[in-house]
Design a protein around this motif. Structure first.
Motif, PDB file in Angstrom:
ATOM      1  N   VAL A   1       0.837  -1.204   0.000  1.00 26.12           N
ATOM      2  CA  VAL A   1       0.000   0.000   0.000  1.00 26.12           C
ATOM      3  C   VAL A   1       0.873   1.256   0.000  1.00 26.12           C
ATOM      4  CG1 VAL A   1      -1.652   1.353   1.346  1.00 26.12           C
ATOM      5  CG2 VAL A   1      -1.982  -1.089   1.082  1.00 26.12           C
TER       6      VAL A   1
ATOM      7  N   PHE B   1       0.760   4.026  -2.864  1.00 27.93           N
ATOM      8  CA  PHE B   1       0.445   5.415  -2.572  1.00 27.93           C
ATOM      9  C   PHE B   1       1.590   6.333  -2.980  1.00 27.93           C
ATOM     10  CE2 PHE B   1      -3.052   4.471   0.529  1.00 27.93           C
ATOM     11  CZ  PHE B   1      -3.974   5.321  -0.053  1.00 27.93           C
TER      12      PHE B   1
ATOM     13  N   CYS C   1     -13.599  -0.146   3.489  1.00 28.26           N
ATOM     14  CA  CYS C   1     -12.670   0.996   3.427  1.00 28.26           C
ATOM     15  C   CYS C   1     -11.219   0.537   3.504  1.00 28.26           C
ATOM     16  CB  CYS C   1     -12.983   1.985   4.550  1.00 28.26           C
ATOM     17  SG  CYS C   1     -14.506   2.926   4.295  1.00 28.26           S
TER      18      CYS C   1
ATOM     19  N   TRP D   1     -10.415  -1.066   0.293  1.00 27.51           N
ATOM     20  CA  TRP D   1     -10.289  -0.049  -0.752  1.00 27.51           C
ATOM     21  C   TRP D   1      -8.873   0.522  -0.768  1.00 27.51           C
ATOM     22  CZ3 TRP D   1      -9.463   5.328  -0.596  1.00 27.51           C
ATOM     23  CH2 TRP D   1      -9.702   6.002  -1.795  1.00 27.51           C
ATOM     24  N   LEU D   2      -8.291   0.746   0.392  1.00 30.55           N
ATOM     25  CA  LEU D   2      -6.912   1.222   0.451  1.00 30.55           C
ATOM     26  C   LEU D   2      -5.945   0.180  -0.107  1.00 30.55           C
ATOM     27  CD1 LEU D   2      -6.866   2.870   3.999  1.00 30.55           C
ATOM     28  CD2 LEU D   2      -6.865   4.048   1.797  1.00 30.55           C
TER      29      LEU D   2
ATOM     30  N   TYR E   1      -4.580  -0.472  -3.962  1.00 31.50           N
ATOM     31  CA  TYR E   1      -3.399   0.117  -4.596  1.00 31.50           C
ATOM     32  C   TYR E   1      -2.335  -0.935  -4.871  1.00 31.50           C
ATOM     33  CZ  TYR E   1      -5.124   4.848  -3.995  1.00 31.50           C
ATOM     34  OH  TYR E   1      -5.871   5.989  -4.086  1.00 31.50           O
TER      35      TYR E   1
END
Length: 231
Positions: free
Chosen positions: A27, A31, A93, A96-97, A100
């Motif tokens: 992640v 990001f 949620c 969802w992160l 990536y």
């Protein structure tokens, strides 16, 4: 699985933490790459903090939570009992992160892990994940067709290649919805034979259309939010 059940408790704990650490690193890298690309695109532009920007970020955040509510409702229908909305939003949620990570492996692994703690089978949560991804990829096409049909300065099928492409995509999206039940039904039957998993019936056409319509709502919030950002 059998090999996991035979591991010592300490080894299981270390394995879980290792997987979680790998996901977090994935992640962070995702990001970092996304932010680097965005910064390169925006560093030469002056962006003032305005109410449109704040409203857009609220709209984008709300769309993620709304997707979580819809996904939880769909999972509950597949599982055969309701899922607490706040619990589903929380899991969605986090997943969802983790999207990536390329291939959405992190999102799927997290949802499977979360579902097992809730007493939900891997088959049911994986099925909900497949439906969610199909709907999230198909639903954006419908607003695009409507916008192009309304604002295009040419007729829908008269020399406008952009409209042709979107119209063809709309037809493919409709075909995907029609084939969704038999394709998922075939995969579930194969799993039942090869893995000994109890055979499950996929969602019917009525339920598929209902969740297709529901997954349109978060996409509309996304579209409105993006409109506010570029306004």
């Amino acid at each position: 699985t059998k090999w996991y059940a035979q591991l010592a408790p300490g080894v299981k704990r270390a394995l879980r933490w290792s997987i979680w650490l790998a996901l977090m690193i994935g992640v962070a890298v995702g990001f970092s790459n996304a932010l680097t690309t965005a910064w390169d695109d925006l560093k030469d532009h002056h962006i003032a903090l305005a109410w449109q920007l704040v409203a857009a970020w609220i709209g984008l955040a709300f769309s993620v939570k709304l997707s979580g509510v819809i996904w939880g409702r769909m999972l509950g229908e597949i599982h055969g009992r309701p899922i607490d909305s706040m619990n589903a939003i929380s899991a969605h949620c986090v997943a969802w992160l983790l999207q990536y990570i390329p291939g959405q492996v992190g999102a799927l692994v997290y949802k499977i892990t979360w579902a097992q703690r809730q007493g939900i089978s891997k088959t049911n949560v994986t099925m909900s994940f497949v439906y969610e991804n199909v709907f999230q990829h198909v639903t954006p096409i419908l607003p695009a067709v409507v916008v192009l049909a309304v604002y295009s300065d040419q007729a829908l099928f008269e020399g406008n290649w952009t409209v042709h492409i979107v119209a063809a995509s709309a037809l493919l999206a409709g075909l995907a919805l029609v084939l969704l039940k038999p394709v998922i039904g075939f995969l579930l039957r194969k799993l039942a034979k090869t893995r000994g998993i109890p055979e499950r019936e996929p969602l019917g056409p009525g339920a598929g259309l209902r969740y297709f319509a529901l997954f349109l709502l978060p996409r509309l919030f996304n579209a409105l939010s993006c409109g506010l950002i570029v306004a």
